[in-house]
Enzyme design. Structure first.
Site, PDB file in Angstrom:
ATOM      1  N   CYS A 112       0.820  -1.209   0.000  1.00  0.00           N
ATOM      2  CA  CYS A 112       0.000   0.000   0.000  1.00  0.00           C
ATOM      3  C   CYS A 112       0.861   1.268   0.000  1.00  0.00           C
ATOM      4  CB  CYS A 112      -0.995  -0.034   1.158  1.00  0.00           C
ATOM      5  SG  CYS A 112      -2.284   1.231   1.028  1.00  0.00           S
ATOM      6  N   HIS A 220      -3.781  -5.277   0.090  1.00  0.00           N
ATOM      7  CA  HIS A 220      -3.491  -5.543   1.505  1.00  0.00           C
ATOM      8  C   HIS A 220      -3.449  -7.046   1.819  1.00  0.00           C
ATOM      9  CE1 HIS A 220      -3.555  -1.472   3.231  1.00  0.00           C
ATOM     10  NE2 HIS A 220      -4.376  -1.204   2.232  1.00  0.00           N
ATOM     11  N   GLU A 222      -1.749  -8.479   3.992  1.00  0.00           N
ATOM     12  CA  GLU A 222      -1.558  -8.726   5.423  1.00  0.00           C
ATOM     13  C   GLU A 222      -2.868  -9.017   6.143  1.00  0.00           C
ATOM     14  OE1 GLU A 222      -3.082  -4.652   5.447  1.00  0.00           O
ATOM     15  OE2 GLU A 222      -1.656  -5.692   4.150  1.00  0.00           O
TER      16      GLU A 222
END
Length: 259
Positions: A112, A220, A222
C-alpha cells in the site's frame, strides 16, 4: 535456527497529547504467522538514523500501509493539503531504508503506502485522488462497514505472465483487497509493473535489477494472510526469501571450535 527478523518502519501517531511510533497489528501478525519471521518496529525520525546499522541487524524489510501519504515534495509535485495527511518522519525513515535494502540485496516487501514509497524512492511519481480522474474506478475504502467489510476481497487485478509475482501466484486474474486514493503515476525506471487493476491502475511492481526478493503491492495481503490463498502465498514467498538471506549471513564456525 532462530526465526529471522524483518524491520518495519513505524508511523508517527498522536494519542492523548502524546506522540507514538506505531505499526498496525495485522502487519506484525502476518509477518509472524504467514511469513514465519519476527518483526522489529523501526521508530520514525526525520534525521539521525544510520540506515546500514539497522539493516546490519535484520534479514528483511517490510514496508507497511498507512493512513498517511508520501509528501509531494519528494516526487516534485505541488503540495496540496487535501492530498494529506502526511508523515515526514515516516518518509525520512522508510525511503532511505528501501534504497539501501535494494542495494544490499535485503529482501523487501512493500504494501500500500509501501509500494508508493518504493516508487518514489527509485525516482517515480504518484497521482493523488485518482478517483477524480476520467476512467479510473473509485479505489477508496467503502463507507459504513466494519473493518472486515472494509478489507473484503472484492477487486480483480491482472498479474502479468512472466512476472515475479506470477511465479508466486500464477499469471492471470486474482481477487484482492485494494484500498487507496493515491497510486503510481510515473513508474520509476528500475521498477517493472507486475499487476494492474481493470482500469489500468498499477497494483504491483518488482525491482528489475534486484538481487533479492523486492516486490511492492498496492493491495493488503496482510489482512487475510492466514486465510486467503494469494495473500498467504505472497507472505510465504517473502518469508522464504528472508530465511535464505538469514542463512547466507550465518557465520562459519571454525573447524577447531567443533573438534
Amino acid at each position: 535456527m532462530t526465526k529471522p527478523i524483518v524491520a518495519i518502519p513505524a508511523d508517527i501517531r498522536s494519542f492523548d497529547g502524546a506522540t507514538w511510533h506505531a505499526v498496525q497489528h495485522q502487519y506484525l501478525r502476518a509477518a509472524l504467522n504467514a511469513a514465519g519471521v519476527m518483526a522489529f518496529m523501526i521508530p520514525a525520525f526525520e534525521e539521525g538514523y544510520d540506515t546500514d546499522a539497522i539493516l546490519d541487524r535484520v534479514d528483511g524489510l517490510l514496508v507497511s500501509g498507512s493512513a498517511s501519504n508520501v509528501h509531494p515534495s519528494l516526487y516534485g509535485a505541488e503540495v496540496n493539503d487535501k492530498h494529506g495527511p502526511f508523515d515526514p518522519a515516516r518518509d525520512a525513515t522508510s525511503l532511505p531504508l528501501i534504497r539501501r535494502a535494494i542495494d544490499r540485496a535485503v529482501p523487501l516487501l512493500a504494501i500500500c503506502r509501501g509500494i508508493q514509497e518504493l516508487n518514489v524512492a527509485l525516482g517515480g511519481s504518484l497521482a493523488s485522488e485518482i478517483q477524480e480522474q476520467p476512467g479510473i474506478s473509485d479505489h477508496r475504502r467503502p463507507e459504513g462497514v466494519d473493518r472486515d467489510g472494509m478489507y473484503a476481497i472484492r477487486q480483480t487485478v491482472h498479474v502479468k505472465e512472466g512476472s515475479c509475482i506470477a511465479g508466486i501466484l500464477g499469471p492471470g486474474e486474482i481477487r484482492v483487497n485494494s484500498l487507496h486514493r493515491q497510486a503510481i503515476a510515473r513508474t520509476a525506471p528500475r521498477l517493472q509493473v507486475e499487476a494492474i487493476a481493470e482500469d489500468g491502475t498499477v497494483e504491483a511492481v518488482s525491482v528489475i535489477d534486484a538481487k533479492a526478493f523486492a516486490v511492492g503491492v498496492q493491495w493488503h495481503p496482510e489482512y487475510w494472510a492466514e486465510t486467503d490463498k494469494s495473500s498467504n502465498q505472497l507472505f510465504a514467498a517473502f518469508g522464504d526469501a528472508v530465511r535464505s538471506y538469514a542463512a547466507a549471513k550465518l557465520p562459519m564456525i571454525p573447524a577447531q571450535a567443533i573438534a
